[in-house]
Scaffold this active site. Structure first.
Site, PDB file in Angstrom:
ATOM      1  N   ASP A 138     -15.730 -10.943 -70.795  1.00 51.61           N
ATOM      2  CA  ASP A 138     -15.780  -9.753 -69.947  1.00 51.61           C
ATOM      3  C   ASP A 138     -16.255  -8.559 -70.761  1.00 51.61           C
ATOM      4  OD1 ASP A 138     -14.826 -11.272 -67.876  1.00 51.61           O
ATOM      5  OD2 ASP A 138     -12.740 -10.780 -68.294  1.00 51.61           O
ATOM      6  N   LYS A 146     -17.279  -7.759 -66.118  1.00 56.41           N
ATOM      7  CA  LYS A 146     -16.444  -7.401 -64.995  1.00 56.41           C
ATOM      8  C   LYS A 146     -15.623  -6.157 -65.259  1.00 56.41           C
ATOM      9  CE  LYS A 146     -13.861 -10.305 -63.150  1.00 56.41           C
ATOM     10  NZ  LYS A 146     -13.083 -11.443 -62.675  1.00 56.41           N
ATOM     11  N   MET A 182      -2.703  -3.043 -63.677  1.00 57.20           N
ATOM     12  CA  MET A 182      -3.704  -2.391 -62.818  1.00 57.20           C
ATOM     13  C   MET A 182      -3.055  -1.342 -61.917  1.00 57.20           C
ATOM     14  SD  MET A 182      -5.900  -5.790 -61.785  1.00 57.20           S
ATOM     15  CE  MET A 182      -4.506  -6.898 -61.758  1.00 57.20           C
TER      16      MET A 182
HETATM   17  N1  SAH Z   1      -4.982 -11.423 -67.791  1.00 58.83           N
HETATM   18  C1  SAH Z   1      -4.634 -10.104 -68.293  1.00 58.83           C
HETATM   19  C2  SAH Z   1      -4.512  -9.080 -67.195  1.00 58.83           C
HETATM   20  C3  SAH Z   1      -5.790  -8.817 -66.444  1.00 58.83           C
HETATM   21  S1  SAH Z   1      -5.609  -7.585 -65.230  1.00 58.83           S
HETATM   22  C4  SAH Z   1      -3.351 -10.204 -69.114  1.00 58.83           C
HETATM   23  O1  SAH Z   1      -2.714 -11.253 -69.122  1.00 58.83           O
HETATM   24  O2  SAH Z   1      -3.000  -9.213 -69.766  1.00 58.83           O
HETATM   25  C5  SAH Z   1      -6.120  -6.146 -66.122  1.00 58.83           C
HETATM   26  C6  SAH Z   1      -4.936  -5.250 -66.346  1.00 58.83           C
HETATM   27  O3  SAH Z   1      -4.183  -5.704 -67.449  1.00 58.83           O
HETATM   28  C7  SAH Z   1      -5.302  -3.824 -66.715  1.00 58.83           C
HETATM   29  O4  SAH Z   1      -5.557  -3.043 -65.566  1.00 58.83           O
HETATM   30  C8  SAH Z   1      -4.023  -3.370 -67.394  1.00 58.83           C
HETATM   31  O5  SAH Z   1      -3.012  -3.075 -66.467  1.00 58.83           O
HETATM   32  C9  SAH Z   1      -3.611  -4.628 -68.129  1.00 58.83           C
HETATM   33  N2  SAH Z   1      -4.090  -4.637 -69.523  1.00 58.83           N
HETATM   34  C10 SAH Z   1      -4.974  -5.469 -70.074  1.00 58.83           C
HETATM   35  N3  SAH Z   1      -5.124  -5.209 -71.384  1.00 58.83           N
HETATM   36  C11 SAH Z   1      -4.300  -4.185 -71.664  1.00 58.83           C
HETATM   37  C12 SAH Z   1      -3.994  -3.458 -72.842  1.00 58.83           C
HETATM   38  N4  SAH Z   1      -4.547  -3.738 -74.017  1.00 58.83           N
HETATM   39  N5  SAH Z   1      -3.072  -2.465 -72.752  1.00 58.83           N
HETATM   40  C13 SAH Z   1      -2.476  -2.167 -71.586  1.00 58.83           C
HETATM   41  N6  SAH Z   1      -2.720  -2.829 -70.441  1.00 58.83           N
HETATM   42  C14 SAH Z   1      -3.632  -3.812 -70.479  1.00 58.83           C
END
Ligand code: SAH
Length: 278
Positions: free
Chosen positions: A57, A79, A193
């Site tokens: 991504d 994405k 999110m």
């Molecule tokens: N599969 C991912 C989540 C994808 S949805 C996981 O397991 O973490 C994307 C959301 O994940 C973002 O909008 C945010 O809320 C969160 N996210 C992903 N990386 C992050 C990070 N480094 N710090 C804080 N939130 C994060």
């Protein structure tokens, strides 16, 4: 259909037999963790180093991509919320096509592939196409956020349960969640999110009975060099997150008070509702 059955059938995409790996491609849905390359699993690292092609991504940090084998092809499917350069169907077809070329494909997914990452859809598409596919778990954002903030998601006396929810919904609206269940005390709600819907989420939780003074820890860019954390309350959440635009995790619940105490001690911060550190 029995895998490992050695009757030599190539199956034309129906049955992929082990031992024919030289010809049949394979896709690994690999959790890339929250961003810090040190939070990759050893398995993720090994697969990255062995992959012919890495599909990732837009937000996958460069230091993680740099771990791929020098000859590996990197494909950015770019994405981002409401700005997909390749729709999910296109990604699914891309993965299927690459595997059919006989390639070893690593599909890198932020955090854990099965946590709000549409990894389930990709796995279904691969299975439907008869492609050998495997899933490698990763450190999901909520765990990295909790670690960064020093706020455990469960803690004796403060939280006996944690619920992972998505704050994402159709433009402007809050997601359709069981607010009464989420409003229980001694229960942590980890929201993915949720930045743009934070004001509505806070209002719903309060309306369902959660105290407006419930602490909330917000961690932006968890595990990355530009990680920022703030601690606020449910009633002030909307105002507190205004201006944040990186990926952020909201930790709602009594445990978030531990983040506050920890940060205040380190910072001696005057601003109780908006504390950024690093
Ligand atoms: N599969 C991912 C989540 C994808 S949805 C996981 O397991 O973490 C994307 C959301 O994940 C973002 O909008 C945010 O809320 C969160 N996210 C992903 N990386 C992050 C990070 N480094 N710090 C804080 N939130 C994060």
């Amino acid at each position: 259909m029995a895998r490992g059955h050695s009757h030599g059938e190539t199956g034309r995409g129906l049955v992929v037999l082990k031992g024919q790996a030289g010809r049949a491609g394979v896709v690994w849905l690999v959790g890339a963790g929250p961003g810090d390359p040190d939070l990759l699993t050893v398995k993720a690292l090994r697969l990255l180093q062995a992959a012919d092609v890495v599909v990732h991504d837009r937000l996958t940090p460069r230091p993680i991509l740099d771990l791929a084998a020098p000859g590996a092809r990197l494909i950015d499917v770019g994405k981002r919320k409401s700005r997909h350069t390749l729709p999910q169907d296109g990604i699914n077809q891309l993965l299927v096509g690459l595997a059919r070329e006989g390639l070893k494909v690593v599909r890198l997914k932020g955090g854990d592939p099965f946590m709000f990452g549409r990894g389930g859809e990709e796995l279904e598409a691969l299975r439907a196409a008869g492609i050998e596919a495997h899933v490698v778990p990763g450190v999901t954002a909520a765990l990295a956020a909790a670690a960064g903030a020093g706020a455990p998601l469960t803690h004796r006396g403060l939280a006996q349960a944690v619920t992972f929810v998505t704050g994402h919904a159709a433009a402007g609206a809050e997601p359709d969640l069981d607010w009464t269940a989420l409003a229980r005390t001694n229960h942590t709600v980890a929201i993915y999110m949720g930045l743009s819907t934070a004001p509505g989420i806070a209002a719903r939780l309060i309306a369902a009975g959660r105290s407006p003074l419930t602490p909330v820890a917000v961690v932006e860019n968890a595990s990355l060099p530009d990680e920022r954390r703030l601690v606020t309350t449910l009633s002030a959440l909307g105002d507190s997150v205004a201006g944040l635009d990186g990926p952020a995790l909201l930790i709602v619940g009594e445990v978030a008070a531990l983040a506050k105490a920890d940060l205040a001690r380190h910072l001696g911060a005057a601003d109780e509702t908006r504390v950024g550190v690093r």
